[in-house]
Scaffold this motif. Structure first.
Motif, PDB file in Angstrom:
ATOM      1  N   LEU A 171       4.104  19.882   5.846  1.00 14.10           N
ATOM      2  CA  LEU A 171       3.773  20.284   4.479  1.00 14.10           C
ATOM      3  C   LEU A 171       2.268  20.264   4.259  1.00 14.10           C
ATOM      4  O   LEU A 171       1.727  21.100   3.527  1.00 14.10           O
ATOM      5  CB  LEU A 171       4.454  19.356   3.476  1.00 14.10           C
ATOM      6  CG  LEU A 171       5.962  19.551   3.310  1.00 14.10           C
ATOM      7  CD1 LEU A 171       6.473  18.655   2.191  1.00 14.10           C
ATOM      8  CD2 LEU A 171       6.298  21.014   3.024  1.00 14.10           C
ATOM      9  N   ASP A 172       1.576  19.306   4.946  1.00 18.02           N
ATOM     10  CA  ASP A 172       0.123  19.219   4.773  1.00 18.02           C
ATOM     11  C   ASP A 172      -0.592  20.493   5.217  1.00 18.02           C
ATOM     12  O   ASP A 172      -1.663  20.809   4.712  1.00 18.02           O
ATOM     13  CB  ASP A 172      -0.442  18.041   5.586  1.00 18.02           C
ATOM     14  CG  ASP A 172       0.020  16.719   4.999  1.00 18.02           C
ATOM     15  OD1 ASP A 172       0.443  16.729   3.825  1.00 18.02           O
ATOM     16  OD2 ASP A 172      -0.028  15.712   5.712  1.00 18.02           O
ATOM     17  N   SER A 175       0.932  23.527   5.216  1.00 21.29           N
ATOM     18  CA  SER A 175       1.936  24.556   4.921  1.00 21.29           C
ATOM     19  C   SER A 175       1.317  25.945   4.851  1.00 21.29           C
ATOM     20  O   SER A 175       2.001  26.948   5.049  1.00 21.29           O
ATOM     21  CB  SER A 175       2.647  24.230   3.616  1.00 21.29           C
ATOM     22  OG  SER A 175       1.690  23.987   2.619  1.00 21.29           O
ATOM     23  N   ARG A 231      13.305  18.319   8.315  1.00 21.98           N
ATOM     24  CA  ARG A 231      13.205  17.374   7.208  1.00 21.98           C
ATOM     25  C   ARG A 231      14.251  16.264   7.367  1.00 21.98           C
ATOM     26  O   ARG A 231      13.981  15.110   7.118  1.00 21.98           O
ATOM     27  CB  ARG A 231      13.389  18.075   5.867  1.00 21.98           C
ATOM     28  CG  ARG A 231      13.019  17.130   4.715  1.00 21.98           C
ATOM     29  CD  ARG A 231      12.896  17.840   3.435  1.00 21.98           C
ATOM     30  NE  ARG A 231      14.212  18.217   2.932  1.00 21.98           N
ATOM     31  CZ  ARG A 231      14.425  18.629   1.692  1.00 21.98           C
ATOM     32  NH1 ARG A 231      13.420  18.745   0.850  1.00 21.98           N
ATOM     33  NH2 ARG A 231      15.628  18.961   1.294  1.00 21.98           N
ATOM     34  N   SER A 256       1.033  19.903  13.574  1.00 21.46           N
ATOM     35  CA  SER A 256       1.688  18.884  12.751  1.00 21.46           C
ATOM     36  C   SER A 256       2.443  17.869  13.618  1.00 21.46           C
ATOM     37  O   SER A 256       2.745  16.773  13.180  1.00 21.46           O
ATOM     38  CB  SER A 256       2.646  19.545  11.757  1.00 21.46           C
ATOM     39  OG  SER A 256       3.601  20.306  12.451  1.00 21.46           O
ATOM     40  N   ASN A 289      13.307  14.395  11.262  1.00 21.33           N
ATOM     41  CA  ASN A 289      12.059  13.666  11.458  1.00 21.33           C
ATOM     42  C   ASN A 289      11.182  13.838  10.224  1.00 21.33           C
ATOM     43  O   ASN A 289      10.299  14.687  10.176  1.00 21.33           O
ATOM     44  CB  ASN A 289      11.359  14.214  12.718  1.00 21.33           C
ATOM     45  CG  ASN A 289      10.114  13.421  13.078  1.00 21.33           C
ATOM     46  OD1 ASN A 289       9.577  12.691  12.234  1.00 21.33           O
ATOM     47  ND2 ASN A 289       9.654  13.563  14.300  1.00 21.33           N
ATOM     48  N   PRO A 290      11.419  13.003   9.178  1.00 22.60           N
ATOM     49  CA  PRO A 290      10.714  13.184   7.906  1.00 22.60           C
ATOM     50  C   PRO A 290       9.196  13.103   8.053  1.00 22.60           C
ATOM     51  O   PRO A 290       8.457  13.818   7.368  1.00 22.60           O
ATOM     52  CB  PRO A 290      11.225  12.023   7.046  1.00 22.60           C
ATOM     53  CG  PRO A 290      12.471  11.557   7.708  1.00 22.60           C
ATOM     54  CD  PRO A 290      12.352  11.888   9.147  1.00 22.60           C
ATOM     55  N   GLN A 291       8.740  12.263   9.015  1.00 28.12           N
ATOM     56  CA  GLN A 291       7.298  12.132   9.166  1.00 28.12           C
ATOM     57  C   GLN A 291       6.677  13.452   9.609  1.00 28.12           C
ATOM     58  O   GLN A 291       5.641  13.890   9.093  1.00 28.12           O
ATOM     59  CB  GLN A 291       6.992  11.030  10.176  1.00 28.12           C
ATOM     60  CG  GLN A 291       5.526  10.660  10.158  1.00 28.12           C
ATOM     61  CD  GLN A 291       5.181   9.730  11.292  1.00 28.12           C
ATOM     62  OE1 GLN A 291       6.036   9.066  11.873  1.00 28.12           O
ATOM     63  NE2 GLN A 291       3.893   9.679  11.600  1.00 28.12           N
ATOM     64  N   HIS A 292       7.326  14.080  10.588  1.00 25.33           N
ATOM     65  CA  HIS A 292       6.824  15.373  11.055  1.00 25.33           C
ATOM     66  C   HIS A 292       6.878  16.398   9.927  1.00 25.33           C
ATOM     67  O   HIS A 292       5.958  17.186   9.741  1.00 25.33           O
ATOM     68  CB  HIS A 292       7.643  15.847  12.265  1.00 25.33           C
ATOM     69  CG  HIS A 292       7.103  17.087  12.890  1.00 25.33           C
ATOM     70  ND1 HIS A 292       7.773  17.779  13.856  1.00 25.33           N
ATOM     71  CD2 HIS A 292       5.951  17.763  12.677  1.00 25.33           C
ATOM     72  CE1 HIS A 292       7.049  18.832  14.215  1.00 25.33           C
ATOM     73  NE2 HIS A 292       5.949  18.841  13.510  1.00 25.33           N
ATOM     74  N   PHE A 293       7.956  16.344   9.153  1.00 29.09           N
ATOM     75  CA  PHE A 293       8.103  17.304   8.065  1.00 29.09           C
ATOM     76  C   PHE A 293       6.958  17.176   7.073  1.00 29.09           C
ATOM     77  O   PHE A 293       6.389  18.167   6.630  1.00 29.09           O
ATOM     78  CB  PHE A 293       9.443  17.108   7.357  1.00 29.09           C
ATOM     79  CG  PHE A 293       9.677  18.110   6.274  1.00 29.09           C
ATOM     80  CD1 PHE A 293       9.953  19.433   6.591  1.00 29.09           C
ATOM     81  CD2 PHE A 293       9.613  17.742   4.934  1.00 29.09           C
ATOM     82  CE1 PHE A 293      10.155  20.374   5.597  1.00 29.09           C
ATOM     83  CE2 PHE A 293       9.810  18.685   3.935  1.00 29.09           C
ATOM     84  CZ  PHE A 293      10.086  19.994   4.271  1.00 29.09           C
ATOM     85  N   SER A 294       6.567  15.924   6.778  1.00 22.91           N
ATOM     86  CA  SER A 294       5.502  15.769   5.786  1.00 22.91           C
ATOM     87  C   SER A 294       4.165  16.250   6.350  1.00 22.91           C
ATOM     88  O   SER A 294       3.343  16.800   5.618  1.00 22.91           O
ATOM     89  CB  SER A 294       5.428  14.334   5.266  1.00 22.91           C
ATOM     90  OG  SER A 294       4.859  13.513   6.245  1.00 22.91           O
ATOM     91  N   SER A 295       3.927  16.070   7.680  1.00 26.88           N
ATOM     92  CA  SER A 295       2.670  16.641   8.196  1.00 26.88           C
ATOM     93  C   SER A 295       2.736  18.165   8.229  1.00 26.88           C
ATOM     94  O   SER A 295       1.705  18.829   8.145  1.00 26.88           O
ATOM     95  CB  SER A 295       2.274  16.113   9.578  1.00 26.88           C
ATOM     96  OG  SER A 295       3.234  15.305  10.137  1.00 26.88           O
TER      97      SER A 295
END
Lengths: 450, 337
Positions: free
Chosen positions: B232-233, B235, B221, B279, B224-230
């Protein structure tokens, strides 16, 4: 280090070092399974426990060499990407198929080798155990075949179009079966068999020279020398075809190997000799017409000389020494194995004469040297190209600043692995000599001693 | 599905295969050495050797398959990763070489040697740590790409919390996977002492494994916030992984269905591994390289896939034969053959 840093030069040195070390074990890895299969087959056919023990002991030593072969093979596989990223980016488009298939062939071999080694006394039928060796032999030879097609491709690239530095219109099969493939792969495989036969023959010869005249060693010698003779005939025939291939497709490589400077008909073959500073050849033996015969199978044929090529496109002339040494050793191996067979047929008293045993023993290390010389000739002989006619070697190399340190690291690694494997192999067999193992397995019979 | 996705999925699957078999192998090497120096029990080491000896060679091929395949499908990876990874890659090679050779020297040589056992046990634990560098730099931020030169930023790498959390996860996972497999294997072999020992190891390493996994989430998180948000998609894949983990630990704790417990461990890593991989897409190297950049041309992709299928047709029956003869042969496992 003691020379000016140049990533491409150090990359070449490191690649050469890794390959030079790897091929010792790789050659044994390709050839020895076949010899093990021969020995076990003889054991079953003649119902002779000596041959079966031979197979067992060869297999045991083989595992140690395979281990080093596997790890150095992994090393060269990774180093190709680490040291030659620009080359791999371009050529990866075409050579990945054979690389991929090589891994499959090796996978297949690895599975069955594991099974073979641990099922010696598990099957009721002995034949079934021998059958397990077939995938091992096939896997070993096919992985040699596939990896050699990659090298053949670097010598005779085809199967694609190059438009402004971008590879298009790829035909993977055409790239794999390029003009260099038949002679290169055949030569590599048959010399692996020949070398392995001689290395194993050497063990028997050394034992007998040390005064151990057990019939076990005599049988080993007979089996290996018979195989060696057949493979050496194959080597000579294929070697000749390789010369004709070079004359047609890479004439400057042949010309550099033969110190053939001027294009001429009825070209003589230069054997041995030294090159002085003015580019003149001294002390060489010249055989009239022989180069024309070697190159085109016709004593009056024209052979292209080095003068026809710009200097920046030709290989260093030092390759002549490697080429001649390789050919000389090849002839030597053929002669020694022929003599052994002739004596075993007509003059049995001479079969185990000290001089012949010495000659066989020397054949082991010499055959390994010939493999090294042959590869050095093949690789330095295509300089300055990494992809013949397309990419020069420095263009393919990494731009990293640490190749020199890595070279030192790997020198240390190979010194360690080389020494340890020699120690382990020596201990393995010295602590458990043949006579001891025969007795232990309840095979020994007093009458066998002679 | 397009060829790019198919290609990377196949390669990712092979890397997963390597992750499982190599973990069992590496962990076993470490336990072998540890039991030797602590004089725990000699029986355990015999058990480990009996499993490993016929399969050690196969393990390495999974790895080679992956890096040959990725150059085949995505030749541009050679340029970025090849240039950047010279030093860490060479160190991995040295570790692999030492481990493979000394394993063989120790096992097939004339006698078991403490030094050889140390070399292959310890190098085995360092290999996963050294490999994680590839995963770490794939997240971006550790490479300097300018003027046509690719340089690895060693300073960034060694001071980053993310890279260290991956190292920790790799090492504890190896010990956890290996111990859970050996628990099952010892149980099948009827080797009670070894079984108790490995059961204890498994339960002991389960804690750090799950802690390290949680740590990774926080580290990604931040890094690499972008990777983190994918992540979560999808999860659910990570939640599934957690459930498999809990199931495995429960079964081992209750001493029931140990084979199933190991399968659950495999599924735990399968879902986490594919969740992480999915992700991460479409990037092979964030943000420089995606799976669509410089993909191998279509003829070659087809040839590679054909070779792959033909290869599998050859390998799967052979692998089944290998497992039936050794892994699932009760007599062999007990040491009667």
């Amino acid at each position: 280090m003691f020379m000016e840093y140049d990533a491409a030069t150090f990359s070449r040195m490191l690649t050469g070092l890794t390959l030079g070390f790897h091929i010792i074990f790789a050659t044994i890895g390709v050839g020895v399974p076949l010899m093990i299969a021969f020995a076990e087959w003889m054991g079953i056919r003649k119902n002779d426990e000596h041959y079966r023990l031979l197979a067992r002991r060869w297999a045991r030593g083989f595992v140690v060499t395979v281990a080093v072969g596997v790890v150095t093979g992994t090393a060269i596989g990774l180093q190709l990407n680490l040291l030659w990223p620009n080359f791999m980016q371009l050529a990866g488009q075409t050579i990945s198929l054979p690389l991929f298939m090589e891994v499959f062939a090796f996978f297949f071999e690895a599975i069955f080798l594991g099974i073979y080694l641990y099922t010696w006394d598990r099957f009721k039928s002995r034949m079934r155990h021998l059958l397990l060796m077939i995938p091992v032999v096939l896997g070993a030879s096919f992985s040699a075949f596939f990896i050699t097609t990659v090298n053949a491709f670097m010598n005779a690239p085809q199967g694609f179009e190059l438009v402004d530095g971008v590879i298009t219109d790829i035909h993977p099969i055409a790239a794999m079966f390029n003009p260099a493939t038949p002679t290169k792969t055949a030569h590599v495989i048959v010399t692996c068999y020949l070398t392995s036969a001689f290395v194993l023959g050497m063990i028997g010869a050394v034992k007998m020279l040390k005064g151990d005249h057990h019939v076990y060693h005599k049988k080993a010698l007979r089996l290996t020398m018979m195989a060696a003779f057949i493979f050496s005939i194959g080597t000579v025939v294929i070697g000749d075809l390789s010369g004709k291939y070079l004359a047609e497709y890479q004439p400057e490589k042949l010309a550099a190997a033969e110190w053939h400077f001027e294009t001429e008909e009825e070209a003589p073959l230069v054997v041995g000799g030294m090159l002085n500073e003015d580019g003149k050849v001294n002390y060489a033996l010249e055989i009239p017409y022989a180069l024309s015969i070697l190159a085109h199978g016709d004593p009056s044929a024209e052979v292209i000389g080095l003068e026809e090529f710009p200097e920046e496109d030709t290989a260093p002339l030092i390759v002549h020494y490697f080429f001649d040494s390789m050919v000389f050793i090849g002839m030597y191996l053929a002669l020694v194995s022929l003599l052994y067979l002739l004596f075993s047929w007509k003059k049995k008293d001479w079969m185990h004469h000290k001089v012949l045993l010495w000659a066989i023993a020397a054949g082991g290390p010499l055959s390994i040297l010939a493999i090294e010389f042959g590869w050095v000739f093949a690789e330095i002989g295509r300089q300055p190209w990494i992809l013949y006619g397309i990419m020069r070697t420095p263009e393919g190399a990494t731009t990293s600043e640490h190749v020199d340190a890595m070279l030192l690291l790997f020198i240390g690694l190979y010194a360690l692995l080389g020494t340890s494997s020699a120690i382990v192999l020596r201990k393995m067999f010295n602590n458990n000599p043949v006579a001891h193992e025969l007795e232990h397995r309840g095979i020994e019979d007093r009458r066998d001693r002679s | 599905m397009n060829y790019e996705i198919l290609g990377i999925a196949v390669l990712w699957f092979f890397l997963y295969g390597y992750l499982i078999v190599a973990s069992v192998d590496f962990g076993a090497g470490f336990f072998h050495y540890y039991n030797k120096v602590s004089h725990k029990n000699y029986q355990v080491n015999k058990l480990i050797q009996r499993y490993l000896s016929p399969v050690w060679e196969v393990t390495n091929v999974f790895l080679v398959f992956f890096f040959v395949g990725i150059i085949g499908f995505f030749p541009d990876t050679a340029y970025y990763y090849g240039t950047a990874l010279l030093v860490p890659g060479s160190i991995s090679i040295v570790l692999i070489a030492i481990r493979g050779s000394y394993y063989a020297f120790n096992t097939y040589g004339s006698k078991d040697s403490r030094i050889y056992s140390f070399l292959y046990g310890m190098s085995g634990l360092l290999i996963p740590a050294s490999f994680t560098i590839v995963l770490t730099i794939s997240e971006g931020g550790y490479l300097d790409v300018s003027d046509g030169l690719v340089t690895l930023l060693l300073g960034e790498l060694f001071t980053s919390m993310y890279s260290w959390s991956v190292v920790v996860l790799a090492v504890v996972s190896v010990l956890f996977i290996s111990a859970s497999f050996l628990t099952y294997y010892a149980f099948k072999a009827g080797d009670v002492a070894s079984y108790w020992l490995f059961r204890r190891y498994t339960l002991f390493w389960s804690g750090p494994t799950i802690l390290a996994s949680v740590l990774i989430f926080f580290a990604i998180r931040r890094h690499n916030p972008q990777h983190f948000s994918s992540m979560l998609d999808i999860s659910w894949m990570f939640l599934l992984s957690l459930l498999f983990f809990l199931g495995a630990v429960f079964l081992i704790y209750r001493k029931r269905q140990l084979g199933l417990a190991f399968v659950l461990v495999m599924l735990q890593f399968f879902s986490a591994w594919f969740g992480y991989g999915a992700s991460h897409l479409p990037y092979l190297l964030y943000p420089h390289l995606t799976i669509y950049d410089g993909f191998v041309n279509e003829t070659m992709a087809l040839a590679l896939i054909a070779a792959f299928i033909a290869g599998l047709l050859l390998l799967i029956p052979s692998l089944i034969l290998l497992m039936r003869l050794f892994l699932f042969d009760a007599d062999y496992v007990r040491g009667n053959r």
